[in-house]
Design a protein around this motif. Structure first.
Motif, PDB file in Angstrom:
ATOM      1  N   ASN A  19       0.864  -1.458   0.363  1.00 20.45           N
ATOM      2  CA  ASN A  19      -0.497   0.230  -0.654  1.00 20.45           C
ATOM      3  C   ASN A  19       0.844   1.324  -0.013  1.00 20.45           C
ATOM      4  O   ASN A  19       0.515   1.846   1.301  1.00 20.45           O
ATOM      5  CB  ASN A  19      -0.656  -0.236   0.796  1.00 20.45           C
ATOM      6  CG  ASN A  19      -1.978  -1.456   0.820  1.00 20.45           C
ATOM      7  OD1 ASN A  19      -2.601  -1.792  -0.016  1.00 20.45           O
ATOM      8  ND2 ASN A  19      -2.542  -2.108   2.177  1.00 20.45           N
ATOM      9  N   ASP A  61       1.238   4.251  -1.343  1.00 23.88           N
ATOM     10  CA  ASP A  61       0.505   5.405  -1.427  1.00 23.88           C
ATOM     11  C   ASP A  61       0.776   6.482  -2.214  1.00 23.88           C
ATOM     12  O   ASP A  61       2.035   7.418  -2.114  1.00 23.88           O
ATOM     13  CB  ASP A  61      -0.892   5.278  -0.297  1.00 23.88           C
ATOM     14  CG  ASP A  61       0.082   6.737   0.621  1.00 23.88           C
ATOM     15  OD1 ASP A  61       0.080   8.054   0.742  1.00 23.88           O
ATOM     16  OD2 ASP A  61       0.031   5.712   1.524  1.00 23.88           O
ATOM     17  N   ASP A  89       0.167   9.563  -2.375  1.00 25.08           N
ATOM     18  CA  ASP A  89       0.602  10.836  -1.187  1.00 25.08           C
ATOM     19  C   ASP A  89       1.684  11.308  -0.657  1.00 25.08           C
ATOM     20  O   ASP A  89       2.969  11.694  -0.316  1.00 25.08           O
ATOM     21  CB  ASP A  89       0.145  10.629   0.171  1.00 25.08           C
ATOM     22  CG  ASP A  89      -1.510  11.473  -0.379  1.00 25.08           C
ATOM     23  OD1 ASP A  89      -2.644  11.163  -0.527  1.00 25.08           O
ATOM     24  OD2 ASP A  89      -1.629  12.916  -0.048  1.00 25.08           O
ATOM     25  N   VAL A  90       2.505   9.566  -0.395  1.00 24.43           N
ATOM     26  CA  VAL A  90       3.747   9.237   0.216  1.00 24.43           C
ATOM     27  C   VAL A  90       4.860   9.647  -0.980  1.00 24.43           C
ATOM     28  O   VAL A  90       6.266   9.887  -1.204  1.00 24.43           O
ATOM     29  CB  VAL A  90       4.435   8.334   0.887  1.00 24.43           C
ATOM     30  CG1 VAL A  90       3.866   7.936   2.103  1.00 24.43           C
ATOM     31  CG2 VAL A  90       4.078   7.066   0.446  1.00 24.43           C
ATOM     32  N   GLU A 120       1.725  -5.318  -2.115  1.00 27.70           N
ATOM     33  CA  GLU A 120       0.586  -5.285  -2.559  1.00 27.70           C
ATOM     34  C   GLU A 120       0.323  -3.615  -2.661  1.00 27.70           C
ATOM     35  O   GLU A 120       0.313  -2.887  -2.131  1.00 27.70           O
ATOM     36  CB  GLU A 120      -0.546  -5.917  -2.271  1.00 27.70           C
ATOM     37  CG  GLU A 120      -0.104  -7.075  -1.550  1.00 27.70           C
ATOM     38  CD  GLU A 120      -0.409  -8.460  -2.360  1.00 27.70           C
ATOM     39  OE1 GLU A 120      -1.353  -8.228  -3.327  1.00 27.70           O
ATOM     40  OE2 GLU A 120      -0.372  -9.568  -2.059  1.00 27.70           O
ATOM     41  N   ASN A 121      -0.852  -3.328  -4.179  1.00 29.68           N
ATOM     42  CA  ASN A 121      -1.279  -2.361  -4.340  1.00 29.68           C
ATOM     43  C   ASN A 121      -1.084  -1.207  -4.448  1.00 29.68           C
ATOM     44  O   ASN A 121      -0.848  -0.187  -3.981  1.00 29.68           O
ATOM     45  CB  ASN A 121      -2.499  -2.088  -2.882  1.00 29.68           C
ATOM     46  CG  ASN A 121      -3.812  -1.038  -3.883  1.00 29.68           C
ATOM     47  OD1 ASN A 121      -3.992  -0.836  -5.045  1.00 29.68           O
ATOM     48  ND2 ASN A 121      -4.312  -0.820  -1.914  1.00 29.68           N
ATOM     49  N   CYS A 151      -1.782   3.327  -5.151  1.00 27.30           N
ATOM     50  CA  CYS A 151      -3.047   3.060  -4.307  1.00 27.30           C
ATOM     51  C   CYS A 151      -3.050   4.499  -4.068  1.00 27.30           C
ATOM     52  O   CYS A 151      -1.946   5.579  -3.633  1.00 27.30           O
ATOM     53  CB  CYS A 151      -3.103   2.500  -3.054  1.00 27.30           C
ATOM     54  SG  CYS A 151      -2.721   2.464  -1.289  1.00 27.30           S
ATOM     55  N   GLY A 152      -4.730   5.390  -3.902  1.00 24.98           N
ATOM     56  CA  GLY A 152      -4.982   7.053  -3.486  1.00 24.98           C
ATOM     57  C   GLY A 152      -5.381   7.526  -4.846  1.00 24.98           C
ATOM     58  O   GLY A 152      -6.080   6.976  -5.785  1.00 24.98           O
ATOM     59  N   SER A 153      -4.263   8.769  -5.121  1.00 20.84           N
ATOM     60  CA  SER A 153      -4.845   9.682  -5.916  1.00 20.84           C
ATOM     61  C   SER A 153      -4.590   9.463  -7.469  1.00 20.84           C
ATOM     62  O   SER A 153      -3.646   8.570  -7.479  1.00 20.84           O
ATOM     63  CB  SER A 153      -4.148  11.040  -5.656  1.00 20.84           C
ATOM     64  OG  SER A 153      -3.932  11.463  -5.800  1.00 20.84           O
ATOM     65  N   THR A 176       1.444  -6.238  -6.279  1.00 20.37           N
ATOM     66  CA  THR A 176      -0.360  -5.581  -7.270  1.00 20.37           C
ATOM     67  C   THR A 176       0.274  -4.457  -7.204  1.00 20.37           C
ATOM     68  O   THR A 176       0.626  -3.446  -6.679  1.00 20.37           O
ATOM     69  CB  THR A 176      -1.101  -5.738  -6.723  1.00 20.37           C
ATOM     70  OG1 THR A 176      -1.262  -5.585  -5.727  1.00 20.37           O
ATOM     71  CG2 THR A 176      -1.367  -7.083  -7.173  1.00 20.37           C
ATOM     72  N   PHE A 177      -0.550  -3.651  -8.800  1.00 16.75           N
ATOM     73  CA  PHE A 177      -0.307  -2.270  -8.540  1.00 16.75           C
ATOM     74  C   PHE A 177      -1.973  -1.720  -8.562  1.00 16.75           C
ATOM     75  O   PHE A 177      -3.155  -2.255  -9.011  1.00 16.75           O
ATOM     76  CB  PHE A 177       0.054  -1.218 -10.048  1.00 16.75           C
ATOM     77  CG  PHE A 177       0.870  -1.931 -10.012  1.00 16.75           C
ATOM     78  CD1 PHE A 177       2.457  -0.947  -9.547  1.00 16.75           C
ATOM     79  CD2 PHE A 177       1.889  -2.825 -10.899  1.00 16.75           C
ATOM     80  CE1 PHE A 177       3.581  -0.796  -9.982  1.00 16.75           C
ATOM     81  CE2 PHE A 177       3.743  -2.957 -10.560  1.00 16.75           C
ATOM     82  CZ  PHE A 177       4.323  -2.493 -10.308  1.00 16.75           C
ATOM     83  N   ALA A 178      -2.775  -0.221  -7.810  1.00 16.88           N
ATOM     84  CA  ALA A 178      -3.633   0.420  -8.077  1.00 16.88           C
ATOM     85  C   ALA A 178      -3.560   0.680  -9.723  1.00 16.88           C
ATOM     86  O   ALA A 178      -2.825   1.250 -10.229  1.00 16.88           O
ATOM     87  CB  ALA A 178      -3.573   1.600  -7.109  1.00 16.88           C
ATOM     88  N   ARG A 179      -5.084   0.766  -9.361  1.00 12.71           N
ATOM     89  CA  ARG A 179      -5.129   0.854 -10.702  1.00 12.71           C
ATOM     90  C   ARG A 179      -4.930   1.876 -11.414  1.00 12.71           C
ATOM     91  O   ARG A 179      -4.379   1.917 -12.894  1.00 12.71           O
ATOM     92  CB  ARG A 179      -6.932   0.578 -11.059  1.00 12.71           C
ATOM     93  CG  ARG A 179      -7.441   0.297 -11.491  1.00 12.71           C
ATOM     94  CD  ARG A 179      -9.185   0.591 -12.159  1.00 12.71           C
ATOM     95  NE  ARG A 179      -9.742   1.896 -11.985  1.00 12.71           N
ATOM     96  CZ  ARG A 179      -9.822   3.044 -12.633  1.00 12.71           C
ATOM     97  NH1 ARG A 179      -9.279   3.505 -14.013  1.00 12.71           N
ATOM     98  NH2 ARG A 179     -10.098   4.275 -12.088  1.00 12.71           N
TER      99      ARG A 179
END
Lengths: 423, 163
Positions: free
Chosen positions: B14, B16, B18-19, B60-61, B64-66, B87-90
Motif C-alpha cells: 500500500n 500510496d 501521497d507518500v 501489494e496495491n 493506491c490513492g490519488s 499488485t498495482f492500484a488501477r
C-alpha cells in the motif's frame, strides 16, 4: 446476455449490444473533468501533442478547487494556466474562485452529471457520481488530455461486486459509517480493478448524500467505480438538479447479472466507525475507541468537517445541531468548510454559519485544502485530527508524523466538543 | 529500451501516492522539482540516494490513492528505470504506462528481492535477473502495444508517432 449496471453503461457508450468483464473497449465520454492540480499536466500534454481544439466545450469540466483561493504563487500560476485554456476553448463548465465548489459536490449540484453517463476525471474521487447511476472513474492527466481532445477513452470492462443492503440505519449512523465499515471488511484493495454495485431494500434508509459519500470512497477500497441502483430518492434529487434540462438513461442490473462476489450488508448492524491512521481500512467502532488507553480514549488536536466526502448541506445540518449553543473543547481547532458556494450560502441563511462561529469553529469557503494537506488546516508533527475526509495516509494532512482519523460528521462534531473521539 | 539494470529500493504494501509525492508539492508540474521530493514521506533520503537506473520494489496495491500523474512522473524523473510490485492500484498502473514508466507485477520477485539487490530486467521476456543473489523470476511481459507506448516515452508521443 445478462449485465450489471456498469456493463450496461459501458456497452451503450461503446456502441455494443453487450460487454463482458476483461473486454477492452473504446467508449464515448459524457464529461471529462480535471482540476487546478491535474488540469495543468493534462493541458501540457494536450498542447504538446499538438491538439488545437477540444471535442465538445460543453462536456469538459475544469474546477479550480484544490489549492484555491490560490495558496501561493505557484498555485496561482496553475489556475491561470487552466483559466487561459478555458478561455481559449470557451469551456462552459470552468469554475473559478467565487463560484467554485469541490468538484465532486459541484458537478452533481449543477446537474452536470446524470444517470447513465460515462465520466472520467483526473481526480481519484471522480467515482462519486456513481451514486446517481453514472459510470464514473478516476484517471490520470494524460488520459484526460486524450479525452478532452477526442471525447473517447479506452476501458477494461470491470468485474462487479454486489453489495445487497438491508435494514435501516440507526441514529447517529450515516453513509460514512457504512463505507468505512465496508472498507474495514474488504480492505483497501478489496475491490481492486472492480466495480462496487450497491442495491437492495436498505437503499430506502440512505439519503442521496449518504450514497454520494459511499461512492466517493469506492476508490479507497481500490474500486474502479461505485454505482447505486436508482430509486425514488435519486429521481427526486435529480428533479432539483437536472429537472428537464436534459435527458438521461436509467439502467438496472439484470436479475441474473454475474457478480464476482456478493456481500449482504445489514445497515441496522453498523455502528459509528472510525478509520485509524494510516489506511482507510484500519477501522474501529467508536465504542471500542472510547475504552482505549485505559478509558482515556483518543485525544485530538483538530477536527475537520467538510470535503467532497462530507461537505453536503446535510452534513452542515448535522454539525450545526450538535454544535449549537456549545463550545469546541479547549485546545481543539475545528475547521468547517461546506463543499459548494450554494451550500455555504445556505449555511448563512439557515443560521449554521453563526452556530459554527459561536462554537469557536473556523468557517471556511469550499476548497480541497485541508483534506490533502494543501492549505487551511495543516497538522504539525504528532498532531491528531478527526476528519470527515476520505484519506488518512502518512502525511495526508501535513507533517508525516501527524495522524488523521476518518469519521462521520456526527462523530467529528461530537469529538470537537469533547476533545477526544466520541459520539 | 529493451532491458534495464539497477539497484533496488524496497518498500512494503500500500505505498500510496501521497507518500510517493506529497500533495504539498503539487503546485508545480516541473519534473525536476517533483523528483526532488519523490518518496519523501516514506524514505526521506530517497532523492539523495537514488541513482539513474535504480528499481523500486513494492508489495501489494502499489500506488493506491490519488489519480495524480505526478506520482509516476516523479518516480520516472528520479531516474528510476522500473517499478516491480505484487499488485498495482488501477489508476497508478494506467498512469505509469501513459507516461512511459515500465512496471511489472511479480509477487515471487517481491518476496525474494532484498533492498539494495542489483537486478537486470528484460522487458520483452519479463525475466527479472537478481544479479546479487543469482536468482531469476518471471513476470508477465507487456503486450506489444503497451511496450510500444513505453518505448515511445508515453501515450501522447506514441499516438503522435502513429498519426
Amino acid at each position: 446476455m445478462s449485465m450489471t449496471i456498469s456493463q450496461k453503461i459501458l456497452a451503450k457508450k461503446a456502441g455494443l449490444d453487450s460487454v463482458v468483464p476483461g473486454q477492452l473497449i473504446m467508449a464515448k465520454l459524457d464529461i471529462v473533468l480535471s482540476n487546478d492540480i491535474t488540469g495543468p499536466v493534462a493541458i501540457n500534454e494536450f498542447e504538446k501533442a499538438g491538439f488545437d481544439s477540444v471535442f465538445d466545450k460543453n462536456k469538459i469540466a475544469l474546477v479550480m478547487d484544490h489549492f484555491t483561493p490560490n495558496k501561493d504563487i505557484k498555485a496561482a500560476q496553475q489556475c491561470k494556466q487552466c483559466r487561459e485554456f478555458a478561455d481559449k476553448h470557451n469551456i462552459t463548465h470552468f469554475y473559478d474562485t467565487g463560484e467554485v465548489g469541490i468538484e465532486h459536490a459541484l458537478l452533481p449540484e449543477k446537474g452536470i452529471v446524470a444517470p447513465g453517463d460515462l465520466i472520467i476525471g483526473a481526480d481519484s474521487h471522480t467515482c462519486t457520481y456513481g451514486a446517481l447511476g453514472a459510470f464514473s472513474t478516476g484517471m490520470g492527466s494524460t488520459d484526460i488530455a486524450g479525452g478532452m481532445a477526442t471525447g473517447e477513452a479506452w476501458f477494461k470492462v470491470p468485474e462487479s461486486i454486489r453489495f445487497n443492503l438491508t435494514g435501516v440505519l440507526n441514529k447517529n449512523v450515516s453513509g460514512k459509517d457504512v463505507i468505512l465499515h465496508i472498507i474495514g471488511k474488504i480492505g483497501v484493495d478489496g475491490a481492486l480493478y472492480q466495480s462496487m454495485e450497491f442495491g437492495g431494500e436498505g437503499l430506502k434508509s440512505l439519503s442521496i448524500f449518504d450514497r454520494l459519500t459511499i461512492t466517493n470512497m469506492a476508490i479507497e477500497a481500490g474500486g474502479k467505480n461505485g454505482i447505486f441502483e436508482i430509486d425514488e430518492i435519486t429521481l427526486d434529487y435529480l428533479k432539483t438538479t437536472i429537472g428537464d434540462k436534459r435527458e438521461y438513461q436509467v439502467y438496472t442490473p439484470d436479475p441474473d447479472a454475474k457478480y464476482i462476489k456478493t456481500y449482504d450488508i445489514d445497515l441496522s448492524q453498523i455502528k459509528p466507525t472510525v478509520a485509524f491512521p494510516h489506511l482507510p481500512s484500519n477501522t474501529k467502532t467508536v465504542d471500542e475507541i472510547e475504552t482505549m488507553n485505559g478509558g482515556e480514549g483518543v485525544k485530538i488536536d483538530q477536527v475537520v468537517i467538510g470535503s467532497c466526502t462530507n461537505g453536503w448541506l446535510s452534513d452542515m445540518e448535522i454539525a450545526a445541531k450538535i454544535l449549537k449553543g456549545k463550545k469546541v473543547a479547549k485546545g481543539v481547532r475545528c475547521i468547517v468548510f461546506p463543499s459548494t458556494q450554494k451550500i455555504f450560502l445556505e449555511c448563512i441563511r439557515l443560521g449554521y454559519a453563526e452556530i459554527f462561529v459561536e462554537a469557536g469553529c473556523v468557517f471556511n469557503t469550499p476548497t480541497c485544502g485541508p483534506c490533502l494537506g494543501g492549505h487551511s488546516g495543516i497538522l504539525a508533527e504528532g498532531e491528531r485530527c478527526v476528519a470527515t475526509t476520505n484519506r488518512n495516509f502518512v502525511g495526508r494532512m501535513g507533517h508525516p508524523k501527524s495522524e488523521v482519523y476518518l469519521a462521520s460528521t456526527a462523530v467529528a462534531a461530537h469529538s470537537a466538543l469533547c476533545g477526544k473521539i466520541t459520539i | 529500451m529493451i532491458s534495464v539494470q539497477g539497484r533496488t529500493h524496497k518498500y512494503g504494501d500500500n505505498v500510496d501516492t501521497d507518500v510517493i509525492i506529497p500533495a504539498r508539492y503539487l503546485n508545480t508540474t516541473d519534473i525536476k522539482e517533483l523528483a526532488a521530493h519523490c518518496m519523501e514521506d516514506i524514505d526521506s533520503d530517497f532523492a539523495k540516494n537514488v541513482r539513474r537506473g535504480d528499481i523500486i520494489v513494492g508489495g501489494e496495491n502499489f500506488g493506491c490513492g490519488s489519480s495524480r500523474e505526478h506520482a509516476p512522473i516523479s518516480i520516472k524523473a528520479s531516474g528510476v528505470s522500473c517499478v516491480i510490485a505484487k499488485t498495482f492500484a488501477r489508476i497508478f498502473y494506467r498512469n505509469s504506462i501513459n507516461i512511459g514508466l515500465p512496471i511489472f507485477e511479480c509477487p515471487e520477485a517481491v518476496d525474494k528481492i532484498q533492498k539494495g539487490d542489483e537486478l537486470s530486467i528484460d522487458f520483452k521476456s519479463g525475466v527479472i535477473q537478481n544479479i546479487s543473489r543469482d536468482e531469476q523470476y518471471k513476470a508477465r511481459p507487456f503486450p506489444e502495444f503497451i511496450q510500444g507506448i513505453i518505448n515511445a516515452g508515453g501515450l501522447m508521443s506514441y499516438l503522435k508517432e502513429r498519426v
